[in-house]
Design a protein around this motif. Sequence first.
Motif: not given
Lengths: 508, 327
Positions: A72-92
């Motif tokens: 749902p968030l693909v293509g959205q602009k966001m800060s690296e802080a937000f992106q890394s939080t999403i990544n550590l929630s879903f990809a780690v």
Amino acid sequence: MIDGLYKWIDNRLNISGGTRKLVNKIFPDHWSFMLGEIALYSFVILLATGVFLTLYFEPSQQQVVYHGSYLPLVGQKMSEAFQSTINLSFAVRCGLLMRQMHHWAANIFVGSIVVHMCRVFFTGGFRRPRELNWIIGVNLMIFAIFNGFLGYSLPDDLVSGTGIRISFSILESLPGGSYIATWLFGGQFPGTLLIDRFFIIHVLILPAAIAGLLAAHLGLLVKQKHTAFAGNGATEKNVVGAPMWPTFLAKTNGFLFLVAGVTALLAATVQINPIWQYGPYVPYKVSYAVQPDWYMGWLDGALRIMPSWEIVLPGHMIPNVFFPGILLPGITFTVLMFWPIIEARFRHDTLEHHILEEPRNNPWRTALGASVLAFYFVLFGASADDVLANYLSVSLNTVLVAFRYLVVLVPVIVYPVTYKICLELQHQPRASKTKRHNIVLRSADGGYSTVESAARPGDALPSFPPLPLDNLIIVGDGAGDGTNGADGAASNGSDTKRGIFRIPRSYR
Amino acid sequence: MPDSTDHDGHAEPSGHGAAGAHEPPKMVEASLDSPQFQVAAANPERVERGIAVMFVLGVVGFAGFGAAFWQNWSNVWLGVTLAVGFFGLGIGMVAWGKYLMPRGPFSESRHTNEPTDEEREVFLQDLSSRGKIALGRRSYLLKILSVAGGIFGIVAIFPLLRSLGPLPGSLFYNTSWKKGSYLVSPEGRYVHIDDLDKGGVLTVFPENDVGGPLSQTILIRPETSGYVVTAPGRETWGPEGYLAFSKVCTHAGCPVALYQKALDELLCPCHQSIFEVGPGRPATPVFGPAPRPLPQLPLYVDSKGYLRAQNRYDEPVGPGFWERGNL
């Protein structure tokens, strides 16, 4: 091998001599003394999970376009802080669990500090000689609240970003506020530095301060020894309970695991701060029904019900948020911090106290505490005024005006009610671990009285007088094999204390 | 029960603030057969089995966590297995400490932390007599030292504080709006006179600061035609029914994002301040904590039909700040 190593270290540090006292240290047994332990152990969990999170979190407001696994968030602009939080929630792997444990532990941390503080307040545990430890404790609470706020601000999501904006506005309202705010944020809000700065304060500066104060808090506890409730042989001149080794250590380490278990269970089953639902922070967007974490709720409530006053002076202004955002917490924490000194002054009480008061035996303090707590509870409720209005289908106007009255009325009512309840309870039999039925009797002329029922067999554990570990001589058969200090005739005390925790023969 | 303790076993409110003099310890004799040394459990073997079961549960839980991690199972599995492991160990250890260790109670003596007057005096005398020798005779050195320390304290503030950010200067007074700025949507589209229906609302920015946190402005088209006069002196500010107000709440700075068309009201979702807009109502706060109206941006329609700013905001936007004064 172990023996040799121990001896090697002992010969250099004299562990055997110095640690003896610590091993025998007595910890009183009462459920309410666990509250502080919950705080301590949630801090341990915060450190452990927090270290994990720092390995993946990027404290940067650099704008990126998301192309990760959360569609749902693909293509959205966001800060690296937000992106890394999403990544550590879903990809780690295990990342979401660690994040949710961290957030839950933070809520439990502040919560247990507050409840622990209430326990100490209502039982008079802050009285001389423990005023300093109370002050340290209040500071721990302030730091914990600040660090909680900084922590949930780091993901740079829409809800927390709005919270940071509000905190910027509150900073602006301080004297010199435009300077303080610009310097803390490195420019006008939001700037590009705030996540970076919040990060270092959150992971280094405040945790170090908390750890230091915690060490002082526990150090003073050891030096001044624990308070205790009356009964079980406790007096002002002794501490009654279980020794550090092995009884207390077994219980308290077990308790660490229990706190960790509760945190893990919450993290597994109760979602917390789902930032992917809020979306990244965009300064011109805001979501409906924004509430901070619970420990900021009273401040948010105060911001909401504050009348729209603003004081304009020549060349200066006292902005509206100054009153609920600066003055209220300022007064709150100052009075709280110096309460032991204020109370001692009022009551002309200069004596040392080690036996705690039952709250009902000090109705004045109990009623005051309850009344003040009620005030903050109402403020907390006010932070949900929009949700309440929606839920109760009444106009927002009604809810807001109601809260403006309630915040004054409820404390005023709570005080006398609590006072009366305390007086009533003073005539009741003392509650204890093994409860007995209370029998309500009606006399011939219609009066009521309460008496405790007679003990039935097995109703109560027999209670024994405490054995003073520091002045104990072991005698008799159980000590007869020569290693137990049967030579207790030694006059200097220290020789007589050996080996009292040998397994008694009655237990195989 | 040992006949040996001379503790009376009752709470004694007496003995407050006893002076530091330690009484000689009274030795107490007890045999290891005393009840205090026995375990609390009535049936230790059963409790022991229970604890063993709990510890095995702990092993199973942690092993399950390992399996869940290895197999990349969901968060629920990871957390529940971890929790089971912790609960197993925790319950087992607490039960061990509570039921299978000497039930006590044990005690240690407590002494006041106050020093005796003598101790205090000796210590203070040591301090002052040595101080006199060490410092008193060379007091000018101490003075120079304090001056150096003081100066260091002052200059240390500069890198510690002043380097953190710029002086606020005009940061709080100016936005990026200036005379003739185009109104641009968040997507970067220039706003044309035909873009909004009556009752419509749009967040706009000046063309050089799209997305700007301080420049954000809310453009409304209330159900009115012709020029909307919100206040005396603003006769030309609202052409063709268009009104523009700063979107930064004057209370705590949240975006005033909700527009209630039927009531011509702007609502801030953070703390529920409500501002009335429309003819004769220049975003006046009518409800909630907001103390001041939202500043209005004067608009005009250029020859090609694009909406533009006649001028910048005539006052600082957003919440009040201490240095703001009466503007």
